[in-house]
Design an enzyme around this catalytic site. Sequence first.
Site, short mmCIF file in Angstrom:
data_model
loop_
_atom_site.label_atom_id
_atom_site.label_comp_id
_atom_site.label_asym_id
_atom_site.label_seq_id
_atom_site.Cartn_x
_atom_site.Cartn_y
_atom_site.Cartn_z
N SER A 182 0.51 -1.23 0.23
CA SER A 182 0.11 -0.05 -0.45
C SER A 182 1.38 1.38 0.24
CB SER A 182 -0.92 -0.49 0.90
OG SER A 182 -1.49 1.52 1.54
N TYR A 223 -2.04 -0.03 10.74
CA TYR A 223 -2.04 -0.37 8.80
C TYR A 223 -0.52 -0.35 8.81
CZ TYR A 223 -4.08 -0.39 3.43
OH TYR A 223 -4.60 -1.29 2.86
P1 NAP Z 1 -11.32 -6.30 -0.48
O1 NAP Z 1 -12.51 -6.26 -1.38
O2 NAP Z 1 -12.22 -6.01 1.08
O3 NAP Z 1 -11.49 -7.25 0.10
C1 NAP Z 1 -9.97 -8.64 0.52
C2 NAP Z 1 -11.17 -9.85 1.01
O4 NAP Z 1 -10.07 -10.85 2.25
C3 NAP Z 1 -12.40 -10.25 1.72
O5 NAP Z 1 -12.70 -10.83 0.87
C4 NAP Z 1 -11.66 -10.12 2.68
O6 NAP Z 1 -13.06 -10.95 3.81
C5 NAP Z 1 -11.25 -11.21 3.02
N1 NAP Z 1 -10.13 -11.07 4.52
C6 NAP Z 1 -10.03 -10.45 4.79
N2 NAP Z 1 -9.84 -11.38 6.38
C7 NAP Z 1 -8.71 -12.20 5.73
C8 NAP Z 1 -9.05 -13.63 6.39
N3 NAP Z 1 -7.96 -13.15 7.59
N4 NAP Z 1 -7.45 -14.31 5.66
C9 NAP Z 1 -8.42 -14.51 4.80
N5 NAP Z 1 -8.93 -13.43 3.79
C10 NAP Z 1 -10.16 -12.31 4.36
O7 NAP Z 1 -10.04 -5.48 0.38
P2 NAP Z 1 -9.49 -4.93 -1.12
O8 NAP Z 1 -9.42 -3.56 -1.81
O9 NAP Z 1 -10.21 -6.02 -2.51
O10 NAP Z 1 -7.85 -5.53 -0.80
C11 NAP Z 1 -7.12 -6.14 -0.59
C12 NAP Z 1 -5.61 -6.47 -0.63
O11 NAP Z 1 -5.27 -4.76 -1.09
C13 NAP Z 1 -5.49 -5.51 0.58
O12 NAP Z 1 -4.50 -6.86 1.34
C14 NAP Z 1 -5.87 -4.39 1.52
O13 NAP Z 1 -4.56 -3.87 1.92
C15 NAP Z 1 -4.76 -4.09 -0.07
N6 NAP Z 1 -5.08 -2.39 -0.48
C16 NAP Z 1 -6.39 -2.14 -0.63
C17 NAP Z 1 -6.66 -0.84 -1.36
C18 NAP Z 1 -7.92 -0.78 -1.33
O14 NAP Z 1 -7.94 1.38 -1.43
N7 NAP Z 1 -9.15 -0.86 -1.04
C19 NAP Z 1 -5.21 0.36 -1.40
C20 NAP Z 1 -4.55 -0.75 -1.24
C21 NAP Z 1 -3.99 -1.81 -0.52
P3 NAP Z 1 -13.75 -9.90 4.36
O15 NAP Z 1 -15.25 -9.19 3.65
O16 NAP Z 1 -15.05 -10.99 5.30
O17 NAP Z 1 -13.64 -9.29 5.72
#
Ligand code: NAP
Length: 263
Positions: A141, A156
């Site tokens: 990130s 985070y």
């Molecule tokens: P998301 O839509 O919330 O997807 C994350 C997925 O991971 C969800 O299905 C979540 O399940 C699952 N998860 C949470 N805790 C877990 C665990 N302990 N074991 C296995 N699965 C788990 O979020 P996203 O935006 O796609 O994020 C994906 C990655 O990108 C993350 O590492 C995040 O930090 C990173 N990121 C995101 C952004 C952004 O702007 N979206 C920016 C920079 C980095 P639940 O929904 O049930 O919790």
Amino acid sequence: MRDRAILVTGGGSGIGRAVVLACAARGARVGVLDIDALSASSVADEALAHGAADALAINCDVSDERAVADAFAACENQLGSPAAVHANAGIEINHPAHLMPYEDWQRVLRINLSGLFLTCREAVRAMLRTGHGGSIVCTSSPSAFTGFSGGGNAAYGSSKGGVSALVRSLAIDYARHGIRVNAVVPGAIDTPMLLTGLAVAEQAAAHDAILRDAREQIPLGRLGRPEEIAAAVTWLLSDDASYVTGSHLVCDGGLTARSANTF
Ligand code: NAP
């Protein structure tokens, strides 16, 4: 990628789902690991409809050492040994440090950093066993490198800083085994994570405000789409990136290139 086994953690939603579907469209055998069993299973069904050679949904909490080992074993059993792994599952909990419950700090570090370590460790073990190398991509990130203007990012940001350090360390340790390890650095991407912690009734207004802020603050003038991050991840996972290891691919619409102040 055709017929190769590719595993994605957090594959049930957002960026992980987009990566699963992009790999599926290239004919991969995809493993969808997520703590949410229902969403993992629905994305595995979508993957088959997108052209995956095979798809397996696994309910797995990446912070549970046994569950991660079992998930990799189940994937190897059905899909074959993983040629590529996207260690992507993560959560975000924001508080200023003096108000941060220790349990929240621990939870963020346990899932985002320790869970990602457990995923990478199983991936490396499987790739060493085959002797064919492989590619691992970890989701970092911008908060690994810069403070968020909104603040409250101690846990985070610390977890993602750790992810970025781990990527460099693993890249060096396993390069001679043909295992490449890289990070993708998504900026503000339009996924459910952006609305984490908000009541359903607040979400529509909050999303509108985020879109307004994105127009003003992000040089490209908008949020990123999960598919745009998936394009970068699939490139890093593929042989097209065969000379890339230990690197960070920033996909943030110019966010981190721009200083917010005018000095
Ligand atoms: P998301 O839509 O919330 O997807 C994350 C997925 O991971 C969800 O299905 C979540 O399940 C699952 N998860 C949470 N805790 C877990 C665990 N302990 N074991 C296995 N699965 C788990 O979020 P996203 O935006 O796609 O994020 C994906 C990655 O990108 C993350 O590492 C995040 O930090 C990173 N990121 C995101 C952004 C952004 O702007 N979206 C920016 C920079 C980095 P639940 O929904 O049930 O919790």
